[in-house]
Write a protein that holds these residues in place. Structure first.
Motif, PDB file in Angstrom:
ATOM      1  N   HIS A   5       0.843  -1.194   0.000  1.00 33.29           N
ATOM      2  CA  HIS A   5       0.000   0.000   0.000  1.00 33.29           C
ATOM      3  C   HIS A   5       0.882   1.249   0.000  1.00 33.29           C
ATOM      4  O   HIS A   5       0.646   2.198  -0.755  1.00 33.29           O
ATOM      5  CB  HIS A   5      -0.906  -0.020   1.228  1.00 33.29           C
ATOM      6  N   TYR A   6       1.925   1.199   0.794  1.00 34.79           N
ATOM      7  CA  TYR A   6       2.840   2.337   0.891  1.00 34.79           C
ATOM      8  C   TYR A   6       3.654   2.519  -0.399  1.00 34.79           C
ATOM      9  O   TYR A   6       3.722   3.616  -0.961  1.00 34.79           O
ATOM     10  CB  TYR A   6       3.773   2.131   2.082  1.00 34.79           C
ATOM     11  N   ASP A  34     -11.241  -5.259   7.219  1.00 35.87           N
ATOM     12  CA  ASP A  34     -10.219  -4.204   7.176  1.00 35.87           C
ATOM     13  C   ASP A  34      -9.469  -4.255   5.850  1.00 35.87           C
ATOM     14  O   ASP A  34      -9.205  -5.319   5.307  1.00 35.87           O
ATOM     15  CB  ASP A  34      -9.237  -4.400   8.331  1.00 35.87           C
ATOM     16  N   ASP A  35      -9.111  -3.092   5.338  1.00 35.95           N
ATOM     17  CA  ASP A  35      -8.394  -3.036   4.063  1.00 35.95           C
ATOM     18  C   ASP A  35      -6.884  -3.166   4.215  1.00 35.95           C
ATOM     19  O   ASP A  35      -6.141  -2.955   3.262  1.00 35.95           O
ATOM     20  CB  ASP A  35      -8.734  -1.732   3.329  1.00 35.95           C
ATOM     21  N   ASN A  36      -6.432  -3.507   5.414  1.00 35.98           N
ATOM     22  CA  ASN A  36      -4.996  -3.673   5.660  1.00 35.98           C
ATOM     23  C   ASN A  36      -4.700  -5.116   6.045  1.00 35.98           C
ATOM     24  O   ASN A  36      -5.584  -5.838   6.496  1.00 35.98           O
ATOM     25  CB  ASN A  36      -4.562  -2.754   6.798  1.00 35.98           C
ATOM     26  N   ARG A  69      -1.258  -3.316  17.316  1.00 34.67           N
ATOM     27  CA  ARG A  69      -0.900  -2.269  16.378  1.00 34.67           C
ATOM     28  C   ARG A  69      -2.095  -2.025  15.517  1.00 34.67           C
ATOM     29  O   ARG A  69      -2.505  -2.958  14.840  1.00 34.67           O
ATOM     30  CB  ARG A  69       0.301  -2.702  15.523  1.00 34.67           C
ATOM     31  N   PRO A  70      -2.720  -0.894  15.505  1.00 29.56           N
ATOM     32  CA  PRO A  70      -2.418   0.229  16.379  1.00 29.56           C
ATOM     33  C   PRO A  70      -2.983  -0.022  17.782  1.00 29.56           C
ATOM     34  O   PRO A  70      -4.063  -0.572  17.900  1.00 29.56           O
ATOM     35  CB  PRO A  70      -3.163   1.374  15.708  1.00 29.56           C
ATOM     36  N   THR A  98       6.526  -3.282  12.529  1.00 25.97           N
ATOM     37  CA  THR A  98       6.249  -3.112  11.103  1.00 25.97           C
ATOM     38  C   THR A  98       5.032  -2.225  10.866  1.00 25.97           C
ATOM     39  O   THR A  98       3.894  -2.695  10.953  1.00 25.97           O
ATOM     40  CB  THR A  98       6.027  -4.489  10.441  1.00 25.97           C
ATOM     41  N   PRO A  99       5.266  -0.932  10.556  1.00 25.97           N
ATOM     42  CA  PRO A  99       4.145  -0.093  10.154  1.00 25.97           C
ATOM     43  C   PRO A  99       3.493  -0.708   8.912  1.00 25.97           C
ATOM     44  O   PRO A  99       4.187  -1.226   8.044  1.00 25.97           O
ATOM     45  CB  PRO A  99       4.812   1.243   9.796  1.00 25.97           C
ATOM     46  N   GLY A 100       2.196  -0.660   8.852  1.00 24.04           N
ATOM     47  CA  GLY A 100       1.487  -1.265   7.722  1.00 24.04           C
ATOM     48  C   GLY A 100       0.739  -2.518   8.122  1.00 24.04           C
ATOM     49  O   GLY A 100      -0.223  -2.897   7.471  1.00 24.04           O
ATOM     50  N   LEU A 101       1.188  -3.166   9.198  1.00 27.39           N
ATOM     51  CA  LEU A 101       0.474  -4.335   9.709  1.00 27.39           C
ATOM     52  C   LEU A 101      -0.443  -3.918  10.839  1.00 27.39           C
ATOM     53  O   LEU A 101      -0.144  -2.991  11.588  1.00 27.39           O
ATOM     54  CB  LEU A 101       1.449  -5.372  10.283  1.00 27.39           C
ATOM     55  N   LYS A 102      -1.539  -4.646  10.990  1.00 28.26           N
ATOM     56  CA  LYS A 102      -2.324  -4.563  12.223  1.00 28.26           C
ATOM     57  C   LYS A 102      -2.169  -5.904  12.930  1.00 28.26           C
ATOM     58  O   LYS A 102      -2.009  -6.939  12.281  1.00 28.26           O
ATOM     59  CB  LYS A 102      -3.791  -4.265  11.894  1.00 28.26           C
TER      60      LYS A 102
END
Lengths: 338, 324
Positions: A102-103, A164-166, A240-241, A140-144
């Protein structure tokens, strides 16, 4: 209000999402014909057919890789990685691909997928199938990251995770699969990601926990009450978050925080909330932020050792009592005071 | 001989000439210090991406490699946005988040490389599964290099694609080296294409200096995938004219290897020779394409170098698909 075992609640969550959204698919080892080794997908193959419920070979990289590829092209895969340790063979697909696409694409693609896994000690599965490993994912930013322990939470949070879209890592303590509990099925039973739950109110200390340490914290709170200490219990639910507001609001009031974790003391998930609580509420705390963890040792196979390894309600109670009485962090049981 | 029309062949030449000119210029700009980061150039391998992509539609998904510039151009990505991305600019294809190795363009069916080098095969399984499940009619093409084929994920993906009969084409560009290690040293079993047999799928080896050979092999594999017959593997033998990355001292290969490849295995020269000899296109119109392309590349680089960087206040964007 129906009662279900946690594994039934997980099955129900997947089933209800599959019924509502035909892009939801399930893949993993033994998930279709066998209904999952922990019986978390029983009946899905019969109801939704082999195109949407797929057994895979023992190929974790292909499972998660295919989930990422499918998630970026219109499906919502729910992938099962049987034991959390097996993420060790497919972290690349999770951390470097699912969490980054996504990023890297400046938002051009989303990666709506769930990677479920069993976690935790207590069932004699030994050093390689009993860890929780949350911190493999937390940086890891981007994961929940979600961790559950009861039927209602598993149902409500898994439905949110699938929607969720992540990419969401969904951790299920294997000892809790058989836990029976009240739950609300349907839309009303859905619980949002990123929100902690205050499960018990108290005034003198906040017990912050996650996964199968939540019932341990609840039992400890009961024992503490008998000793005259009023403990609040917060189930973080999502790592996370994580819900800073609920945690900081609670600790600002109780002025003591004890984090109860099922992971080795060094590098456990509690470091992050401990650090934030310490930084945000430094001058207001009556005692240092304290972490109750397992020792820095692989999970032992022998039942006697394994039971000692996990924090018990009695141990949590003694640690909290000591903290409240002395305003100092007590040593863990495996360390002699210097 | 190819089944493409005159117009299609002229377009194929333009695509390859554009890739070549883009990379030759990138080589110069990098040496001059003007290019940030790290780039892997595709020069010498153009017929591979051009021959494969000529068989794809916008519904198909190409999972790219880190040697990404050429395939991105072949897939039809906006070359100005490609250059700006490599130059880290806010108007880049991925707004400066992907860079040289991770060029992504959803509308043209171009998927960013995955960095683990072999994972495109597994991701391709998922894209192929999604295409079939959703009935889009699309196929997936996983582009990987010879360096990727010894990763376990490639074997896992080939196996999964085979047992699920997925509409997937795995294209292995064998440029002779996985980074600095020779393919002949690193790959057991007598070649990459032969590995397909173990997974019960067709595996062919084609000469990557021959556009027509690549096109025909890709056409057959794409057709097989579209007809629901399952995956295929194509090994394309290519030579990269530059190092693994710009700045690579290339001590692992002889000094004249790339020069010899330019003389003897240049896919653009081969293409020109064939179409002119067969009377399909004439040298004059190809020259005109070259002139056009040279002018385009000048404009592309000038615009990229002048483009603004992403604003600082965008730093925290694109981490999650919804706001937290």
């Amino acid at each position: 209000m129906p009662r279900m075992r946690m594994n039934q609640a997980i099955t129900a969550a997947i089933r209800d999402e599959m019924a509502e959204d035909d892009t939801v698919v399930v893949l993993g080892e033994d998930v279709a014909a066998a209904g999952g080794v922990f019986k978390t997908s029983v009946g899905l193959l019969d109801e939704f057919g082999p195109n949407r419920v797929r057994d895979t070979p023992i190929s974790e990289m292909a499972i998660l890789g295919a989930a990422v590829g499918a998630a970026t092209t219109g499906l919502r895969p729910v992938a099962e990685i049987m034991f959390v340790e097996f993420f060790g063979v497919c972290l690349d697909q999770l951390v470097t691909q699912a969490a980054k696409l996504h990023y890297l694409t400046a938002g051009a693609v989303t990666v709506p997928m769930v990677a479920r896994a069993s976690v935790g000690a207590g069932r004699g599965f030994g050093a390689t199938h009993s860890q929780t490993c949350e911190t493999w994912f937390t940086a890891t930013p981007g994961l929940k990251i979600v961790s559950v322990w009861d039927a209602a939470g598993a149902y409500g949070l898994l439905r949110s995770a699938i929607r969720d879209d992540n990419p969401v890592v969904f951790l299920e303590p294997k000892c809790a699969y058989g836990n029976r509990g009240d739950m609300v099925r349907g839309e009303e039973g859905i619980l949002p990601l990123g929100e902690a739950a205050v499960l018990r109110s108290g005034d003198e200390v906040t017990l912050l926990s996650l996964g199968q340490m939540v019932p341990v914290a609840l039992a400890a709170a009961q024992m503490l009450e008998a000793e005259g200490i009023s403990a609040e219990v917060v189930d973080l639910r999502t790592l996370r978050p994580w819900d800073r507001e609920t945690v900081l609001t609670s600790v600002a009031r109780t002025r003591r925080a004890v984090i109860v974790e099922e992971n080795p003391a060094s590098g456990g998930w509690g470091h992050e909330p401990a650090s934030v609580i310490g930084a945000e509420l430094f001058g207001e705390l009556l005692a240092p932020v304290h972490r109750v963890t397992t020792p820095d040792v692989p999970v032992p196979f022998s039942r006697e050792l394994e039971l000692n390894y996990l924090p018990t309600p009695e141990y949590v109670t003694s640690q909290v009592t000591s903290l409240c009485n002395t305003a100092r962090s007590p040593h863990p049981w495996w360390e002699e005071p210097s | 001989m190819a089944t493409q029309s005159r117009t299609e062949l002229l377009a194929a030449y333009r695509t390859m000439a554009t890739m070549r000119a883009f990379e030759e210029r990138m080589h110069i700009e990098f040496a001059g210090g003007g290019v940030p980061g790290f780039v892997h150039l595709y020069a010498g391998q153009e017929a591979s991406a051009a021959g494969v992509c000529a068989n794809l539609t916008d519904h198909d998904v190409l999972l790219n490699t880190h040697r990404a510039h050429g395939p991105a151009i072949a897939r039809g990505a906006d070359i100005f946005a490609v250059a700006k991305e490599i130059y880290c600019r806010g108007e880049g294809l991925c707004r400066g988040r992907g860079g040289s190795a991770h060029l992504h363009d959803t509308k043209n069916g171009l998927w960013a490389a995955n960095s683990g080098v072999g994972s495109g095969v597994a991701l391709g399984c998922g894209a192929a599964l999604a295409a079939r499940t959703r009935g889009t009619g699309g196929i997936a093409v996983a582009l990987v290099g010879d360096g990727a084929v010894n990763q376990g994920v490639v074997s896992e993906g080939l196996n999964l694609a085979s047992i699920w009969k997925l509409p997937l084409v795995v294209v292995v560009e064998n440029n002779g080296y996985g980074e600095a290690t020779a393919a002949g040293y690193a790959i057991a079993g007598g070649g990459i294409a032969r590995r397909a047999e173990a997974f019960d799928m067709p595996g062919v080896q084609v000469d990557g200096s021959d556009y027509f050979a690549v096109f025909e092999a890709a056409a057959a594999a794409a057709e097989r995938a579209r007809r629901g017959k399952g995956p295929s593997l194509i090994e394309v033998e290519v030579t990269r004219f530059f190092g693994h990355f710009e700045g690579d001292a290339q001590t692992y290969r002889s000094r004249d290897e790339a020069e010899r490849a330019r003389r003897e295995r240049d896919c653009l020269a081969n293409f020109r020779r064939t179409v002119v000899a067969e009377g399909i296109l004439d040298a004059g119109e190809l020259d005109l394409v070259d002139t056009d392309v040279a002018d385009l590349i000048d404009r592309v680089y000038a615009e990229a170098e002048a483009a603004p960087y992403p604003p600082d206040d965008e730093l925290m964007e694109f981490i999650y698909a919804d706001s937290l």
